[in-house]
Write an enzyme that holds these catalytic residues in place. Structure first.
Site, PDB file in Angstrom:
ATOM      1  N   ASP A   4      -2.501   9.331   0.989  1.00  0.00           N
ATOM      2  CA  ASP A   4      -3.549   9.480   2.000  1.00  0.00           C
ATOM      3  C   ASP A   4      -3.332  10.665   2.931  1.00  0.00           C
ATOM      4  O   ASP A   4      -4.293  11.204   3.477  1.00  0.00           O
ATOM      5  CB  ASP A   4      -3.676   8.193   2.818  1.00  0.00           C
ATOM      6  CG  ASP A   4      -4.358   7.086   2.013  1.00  0.00           C
ATOM      7  OD1 ASP A   4      -4.920   7.389   0.944  1.00  0.00           O
ATOM      8  OD2 ASP A   4      -4.333   5.931   2.453  1.00  0.00           O
TER       9      ASP A   4
ATOM     10  N   TYR B 138      -9.433   1.676   2.990  1.00  0.00           N
ATOM     11  CA  TYR B 138      -8.415   1.190   3.920  1.00  0.00           C
ATOM     12  C   TYR B 138      -8.493   1.893   5.279  1.00  0.00           C
ATOM     13  O   TYR B 138      -8.927   3.039   5.364  1.00  0.00           O
ATOM     14  CB  TYR B 138      -7.009   1.425   3.352  1.00  0.00           C
ATOM     15  CG  TYR B 138      -6.389   0.190   2.736  1.00  0.00           C
ATOM     16  CD1 TYR B 138      -5.978  -0.868   3.537  1.00  0.00           C
ATOM     17  CD2 TYR B 138      -6.199   0.076   1.364  1.00  0.00           C
ATOM     18  CE1 TYR B 138      -5.403  -2.007   2.991  1.00  0.00           C
ATOM     19  CE2 TYR B 138      -5.631  -1.064   0.803  1.00  0.00           C
ATOM     20  CZ  TYR B 138      -5.230  -2.096   1.619  1.00  0.00           C
ATOM     21  OH  TYR B 138      -4.670  -3.212   1.076  1.00  0.00           O
TER      22      TYR B 138
END
Ligand code: NI
Length: 662
Positions: free
Chosen positions: A306, A390
């Site tokens: 990420d 997320y």
């Protein structure tokens, strides 16, 4: 072209004017085509040595790092612009078409084009129709362009690709993750804007249709029995802010922010007996990877990095719509750049406030009636990033006793898999009818460029071992602390061990503390997994940092990230495993301590539709750094006087909670 340099501290993030100026200088000097995009623009930070020179009066140049990609052909360049001189200091083409490859992070502007590319591909249309999707459904289908991983296929080598998965939605506000279209993956080349491979699995699983939405309209009757809870600070907060510099309860630090890492703490130190003592020169989370443990078509390649593949800072939430924090809040607005190099302000990207944190210390001496208790207060500096499904919060805490803590908060929506009626999902947990959640792991890596008391530091590993029976242990009760000095980088990759209480300490061997030892800080790790993928799997090769909890490297300004510079579509081997292979001396040296920590997530019904926060993190605690508990001088709350409640049981005199002891 005139450069714009604001009168700032050398560690301040680039201002809006500096961003605009840096892009303009690079474009002019290199005559960049209109097809250039800028996935990363950030301050090229001065080093410890630069800042030492700055303190003696040297003027440091303001440098901007710019990653530039020509989206017409994929050519990628790293540029450094000297804003002080108004010149380009360096401009280098990256050999990303050669092993081990690697790509700049995926840009938001690319998310938008992927959807059109996928939905116009006849193979994709045919594949989703096999699963019950109609022409009318297609406009509302959600397309998630996922970082692709790397498996040595021709369409991956040196290519800028994503793997796109699809979700059915009946309404734009539907939670698409409740309706995965299983067995269909479109591999999209972001340079040619073509689907270069379309996976249409033999096994046809119908799309789960049960709605699992989370917008507030889904819960029209919230529970009625919650009374207001207000945090009141009538005299304001106890911190002071000057630009990016913060002081609070003897702590001093500077706030920074980068597109990849998000929040950075610089020059974190604490005032002790009138002297500012450095602890950490620079602290940040440089990577976050989520490998999935499902071997089927939609999932085996999922391993989002990420930070390196998207950018935690680029995806930071602007908290304009309402903050997640309570109390008297200070926000930092962060100057940033979009994919086109246009500067803009990320409003309220960083939130800072104080929190009550229960008891810091306490003692009741029944012999003389002295009863003293002090409450703990902590300073919270935080931001939240939403990366696809997320959401991750990063919370740095500073405490009045010299403790530093990082807490990552994991929430948002899990990845999902469609499951045929009558079957059970074999690669994770069932979360609802026809809906599974693949088992996965989350790994963070914090990079801590240490500076304990300034100068060089040494890292030691300690653990507790029982002492054998003998003349020096006649009752069998003695145990020892075993200590190992990490002398070279290859001594360092290490695993935590709760059974022996293994811990690591960063000390300054050139200084003596009040008891004649080296002053130090101890890293306290939480129980944390390591990556369970096979060592020679591609995800373990790309995320090798997650194979160990602790790494120590000799500082090198080029080694910024646990997963290396460009983990996106990278063949592996970069980052920490590569850095430590140099086996440089780390004893009494300028050291960087890297800590991998995380969470293994086997999905369950309670994770859906939005998962309650899961926590992961670590603590740095003073260990022989101070001569005593530095928080003894905290003022008592309320009345403040000592109360012996055995002698004064009057309910009117309960200033210190005497009810507990009667
Ligand atoms: Ni998870």
């Amino acid at each position: 072209m005139d450069a714009v340099v604001a009168a700032t501290h050398p560690l301040d993030p680039l201002s809006l004017d500096e961003i605009a100026s840096a892009v303009a200088i690079l474009k002019d000097t290199q005559t960049l085509a209109a097809t250039f995009r800028f996935p990363i623009i950030r301050l090229e930070e001065p080093t410890k040595a630069d800042l030492a020179a700055h303190r003696l009066g040297d003027r440091l140049p303001r440098l901007a790092f710019i990653l530039a990609i020509d989206i017409s052909n994929g050519e990628t360049f790293e540029g450094v612009v000297d804003l002080t001189a108004g010149t380009v200091s360096s401009y280098i083409r990256l050999p990303l078409d050669e092993l081990p490859y690697g790509q700049p992070p995926i840009m938001l502007c690319e998310f938008e084009t992927v959807e059109g590319t996928v939905k116009s591909d006849p193979r994709w249309i045919a594949a989703v129709k096999k699963r019950g999707i109609t022409d009318e459904d297609i406009p509302l289908i959600q397309i998630d362009p996922f970082s692709s991983g790397y498996f040595g296929r021709e369409f991956e080598k040196g290519k800028r690709i994503v793997r796109a998965v699809s979700y059915w939605r009946e309404d734009i506000r539907d939670n698409g993750y409740a309706h995965p279209i299983e067995g269909v993956v479109a591999v999209v080349d972001l340079i040619t804007n073509q689907v270069v491979d379309l996976v249409d699995d033999e096994k046809i699983i119908p799309v789960p249709r049960k709605k699992r939405n989370y917008g507030r309209e889904t819960f029209p009757e919230p529970r009625p029995d919650l009374k207001p809870l207000q945090i009141v600070q009538p005299q304001g907060s106890s911190f002071t802010v000057d630009g990016w510099k913060v002081e609070w309860q003897n702590w001093s630090f500077r706030v920074g922010f980068t597109p990849r890492e998000g929040l950075v703490l610089h020059e974190l130190g604490i005032r002790d007996q009138g002297r500012l003592r450095p602890v950490v020169f620079r602290a940040s989370v440089t990577e976050m990877v989520v490998p999935y443990a499902d071997p089927t078509a939609n999932h085996y390649w999922k391993s989002a990095f990420d930070a390196g593949e998207y950018g935690l800072g680029r995806l930071a939430n602007c908290l304009e719509l309402g903050c997640d924090c309570l109390g008297h809040i200070h926000y930092f607005d962060v100057p940033a750049a979009d994919d086109f190099g246009q500067p803009f302000i990320m409003k309220n990207a960083i939130c800072m406030h104080e929190e009550d944190y229960g008891i810091l210390w306490k003692h009741y001496e029944f012999r003389n009636g002295i009863f003293e208790v002090r409450r703990s207060r902590r300073l919270v500096i935080s931001f939240f990033a939403t990366v696809g499904n997320y959401d991750y919060g990063f919370y740095w805490y500073l405490y009045q006793d010299g403790t530093i803590q990082l807490e990552a908060k994991l929430t948002g929506i899990i990845q999902t898999a469609a499951v045929a009626t009558g079957e059970t999902y074999p690669w994770g947990g069932m979360v609802d009818d026809n809906l599974g959640g693949p088992t996965h792991q989350h790994f963070f890596n914090a990079r801590l460029h240490m500076d304990v008391d300034g100068g060089d530091n040494t890292v030691t590993e300690h653990e507790f071992v029982p002492r054998p029976w003998g003349e020096d242990n006649p009752y069998g009760n003695v145990f020892d602390t075993k200590t190992r000095v990490l002398k070279r980088e290859l001594d360092s990759p290490a695993l935590a061990n709760g059974e022996t209480g293994r811990y690591w300490k960063v000390s300054n061997p050139n200084i003596q503390n009040s008891v004649g030892k080296a002053p130090g800080y101890k890293i306290v790790v939480m129980p944390s997994p390591v990556m369970l993928a096979q060592p020679d799997s591609t995800v373990a090769q790309r995320g090798g940092f997650a194979k160990k909890h602790i790494w120590v490297t000799a500082f090198d300004a080029r080694e910024k990230y646990a997963s290396g510079d460009y983990p996106n579509v990278h063949a592996g081997g970069d980052g920490l495993p590569g850095y430590v292979r140099q086996n440089r001396k780390i004893e009494n040296a300028d050291v960087v301590l890297w800590h991998s920590f995380g969470h293994t997530h086997v999905c369950k019904p309670e994770d859906f539709p939005i998962m309650p926060v899961e926590y992961a993190g670590f603590t740095l605690k003073p260990n022989g750094f101070f001569a005593s508990n530095i928080a003894m001088d905290l003022p008592p709350e309320g009345h403040g006087q000592s109360v012996d409640n055995r002698l004064q049981p009057s309910p009117d005199d309960t200033g210190n909670g005497s009810c507990c002891h009667t």
